[in-house]
Design a protein around this motif. Structure first.
Motif, short mmCIF file in Angstrom:
data_model
loop_
_atom_site.label_atom_id
_atom_site.label_comp_id
_atom_site.label_asym_id
_atom_site.label_seq_id
_atom_site.Cartn_x
_atom_site.Cartn_y
_atom_site.Cartn_z
N ILE A 139 0.83 -1.20 0.00
CA ILE A 139 0.00 0.00 0.00
C ILE A 139 0.87 1.25 0.00
O ILE A 139 0.58 2.24 -0.70
CB ILE A 139 -0.94 0.00 1.22
N ASP A 140 1.94 1.23 0.78
CA ASP A 140 2.85 2.38 0.78
C ASP A 140 3.37 2.64 -0.63
O ASP A 140 3.44 3.79 -1.08
CB ASP A 140 4.04 2.11 1.70
N ALA A 141 3.76 1.55 -1.31
CA ALA A 141 4.35 1.70 -2.64
C ALA A 141 3.33 2.12 -3.68
O ALA A 141 3.66 2.83 -4.64
CB ALA A 141 5.00 0.37 -3.06
N SER A 142 2.08 1.70 -3.51
CA SER A 142 1.07 2.03 -4.51
C SER A 142 0.42 3.38 -4.26
O SER A 142 -0.32 3.88 -5.10
CB SER A 142 -0.01 0.94 -4.56
N GLY A 143 0.70 3.97 -3.08
CA GLY A 143 0.19 5.31 -2.81
C GLY A 143 -0.95 5.31 -1.81
O GLY A 143 -2.11 5.12 -2.18
N ARG A 144 -0.62 5.52 -0.54
CA ARG A 144 -1.67 5.61 0.46
C ARG A 144 -2.47 6.90 0.29
O ARG A 144 -1.99 7.87 -0.28
CB ARG A 144 -1.06 5.57 1.87
N LEU A 145 -3.67 6.87 0.81
CA LEU A 145 -4.49 8.07 0.74
C LEU A 145 -3.89 9.17 1.62
O LEU A 145 -3.26 8.89 2.64
CB LEU A 145 -5.91 7.74 1.22
N PRO A 146 -4.06 10.43 1.25
CA PRO A 146 -3.51 11.53 2.04
C PRO A 146 -3.98 11.48 3.49
O PRO A 146 -5.15 11.24 3.77
CB PRO A 146 -4.06 12.77 1.32
N GLY A 147 -3.04 11.67 4.41
CA GLY A 147 -3.40 11.68 5.82
C GLY A 147 -3.44 10.31 6.48
O GLY A 147 -3.64 10.21 7.69
N ASP A 148 -3.27 9.24 5.71
CA ASP A 148 -3.31 7.89 6.28
C ASP A 148 -2.05 7.65 7.11
O ASP A 148 -0.95 7.83 6.62
CB ASP A 148 -3.40 6.86 5.14
N THR A 149 -2.23 7.25 8.35
CA THR A 149 -1.09 7.02 9.24
C THR A 149 -0.87 5.54 9.54
O THR A 149 -0.15 5.18 10.47
CB THR A 149 -1.28 7.77 10.57
N THR A 150 -1.47 4.65 8.78
CA THR A 150 -1.37 3.21 9.05
C THR A 150 -0.30 2.55 8.19
O THR A 150 -0.49 1.47 7.66
CB THR A 150 -2.72 2.52 8.78
N SER A 151 0.83 3.17 8.05
CA SER A 151 1.87 2.66 7.15
C SER A 151 2.59 1.46 7.75
O SER A 151 2.35 1.05 8.88
CB SER A 151 2.89 3.76 6.86
N ALA A 152 3.51 0.92 6.96
CA ALA A 152 4.28 -0.24 7.40
C ALA A 152 5.06 0.05 8.67
O ALA A 152 5.39 -0.87 9.43
CB ALA A 152 5.23 -0.67 6.28
N ARG A 153 5.34 1.30 8.93
CA ARG A 153 6.10 1.65 10.14
C ARG A 153 5.36 1.27 11.41
O ARG A 153 5.97 1.06 12.46
CB ARG A 153 6.41 3.15 10.16
N THR A 154 4.03 1.19 11.34
CA THR A 154 3.25 0.91 12.54
C THR A 154 3.02 -0.58 12.78
O THR A 154 2.62 -0.96 13.88
CB THR A 154 1.86 1.59 12.44
N VAL A 155 3.27 -1.41 11.79
CA VAL A 155 2.93 -2.83 11.91
C VAL A 155 3.75 -3.52 12.99
O VAL A 155 3.25 -4.36 13.75
CB VAL A 155 3.09 -3.55 10.56
N GLY A 156 5.03 -3.18 13.09
CA GLY A 156 5.90 -3.87 14.04
C GLY A 156 6.09 -3.15 15.36
O GLY A 156 7.07 -3.40 16.05
N ASN A 157 5.16 -2.27 15.73
CA ASN A 157 5.40 -1.46 16.93
C ASN A 157 5.07 -2.17 18.24
O ASN A 157 5.32 -1.63 19.31
CB ASN A 157 4.67 -0.11 16.84
N ASN A 158 4.49 -3.36 18.17
CA ASN A 158 4.27 -4.15 19.37
C ASN A 158 5.51 -5.03 19.58
O ASN A 158 5.58 -6.16 19.13
CB ASN A 158 3.01 -5.00 19.23
N ARG A 159 6.50 -4.48 20.24
CA ARG A 159 7.81 -5.15 20.31
C ARG A 159 7.75 -6.47 21.07
O ARG A 159 8.48 -7.41 20.75
CB ARG A 159 8.82 -4.21 20.94
N GLU A 160 6.88 -6.56 22.05
CA GLU A 160 6.77 -7.81 22.81
C GLU A 160 6.24 -8.93 21.92
O GLU A 160 6.74 -10.06 21.93
CB GLU A 160 5.86 -7.61 24.01
N LEU A 161 5.23 -8.61 21.11
CA LEU A 161 4.68 -9.61 20.19
C LEU A 161 5.70 -9.98 19.12
O LEU A 161 5.89 -11.16 18.81
CB LEU A 161 3.41 -9.05 19.53
#
Length: 237
Positions: A139-161
């Motif tokens: 999705i990042d590569a194909s162009g997220r919608l303006p203002g979308d904050t759900t990028s790949a950067r957020t997927v791995g933010n649960n470090r314990e998991l």
């Protein structure tokens, strides 16, 4: 068997992984369902279909049905005209199946044999987490919608998991590679964070971009399913 987590903890991680994948499905921009992903020949639609099929298997598998009982009903594209809605309904039914206390005492007959429910849940959790990154990158590569904050950067933010999935998967990944589910791990710096090491462990390039050869990821083109896991009918990945 993986780890020593309680049923409550395993269920919490499964729910978190379902949520993060669901977030990415909802973020797919109009017209991006054919965009490439880090998963070999799978585009965005095929990737979402893969996870949808995997979770279509969950209720019947936890209820004690076998692959022979289910037959071919989940073969092919299951997304129809509204992929997001189809995924949402399927994910809700999968969650409902895991809500039954007896489900966690079951031993579903997956494609590679009888598997304790807690291992089945781990495979689903790992699959959702890693494929959420695949989908986010696409999705990042194909162009997220303006203002979308759900990028790949957020997927791995649960470090314990992430740490749990990485450590658990590392102990069993060689066996998955033998059957073609995962590709050769990608080299990363010694000081790479746990999320980067998890992605690399599955054969993915943490720096994947469309058009670059990132190797064969976790699924190697095959889905895990009710029978096989890390993926969905036959899927791993």
């Amino acid at each position: 068997m993986v780890g020593t987590l309680t049923v409550t903890e395993r269920r919490r991680w499964l729910d978190w992984a379902l949520d993060i994948f669901d977030t990415q499905v909802r973020a797919v921009p109009p017209g991006s369902w054919a965009a490439p992903t880090p998963c070999g020949q799978w585009d965005v639609r095929a990737l979402v279909n893969h996870l949808t099929v995997e979770h279509l298997w969950v209720p019947p598998m936890l209820a004690g049905l076998t692959r022979e009982d289910i037959g071919t009903r989940f073969d092919g594209d299951q997304l129809g005209d509204d992929p997001g809605a189809r995924w949402t309904v399927t994910a809700r039914r999968s969650r409902d199946a895991w809500d039954r206390p007896e489900a966690w005492a079951s031993i579903p007959m997956l494609s590679f044999g009888p598997t304790p429910a807690d291992e089945y849940a781990f495979q689903l959790t790992a699959d959702l987490l890693i494929h959420a990154w695949d989908l986010a990158r696409a999705i990042d590569a194909s162009g997220r919608l303006p203002g979308d904050t759900t990028s790949a950067r957020t997927v791995g933010n649960n470090r314990e998991l992430v740490r749990w999935v990485h450590d658990s998967l590392r102990r069993q990944i060689d066996a998955w590679r033998v059957v073609g589910i995962f590709a050769t791990p990608v080299s990363v710096p010694d000081d790479a964070d746990e999320w980067t090491r998890l992605i690399a462990l599955t054969g993915r390039s943490p720096h994947w971009q469309p058009g670059l050869d990132a190797g064969q990821p976790l699924d190697a083109g095959q889905p895990l399913d009710a029978g096989q896991h890390l993926d969905g009918g036959q899927h791993r990945g």
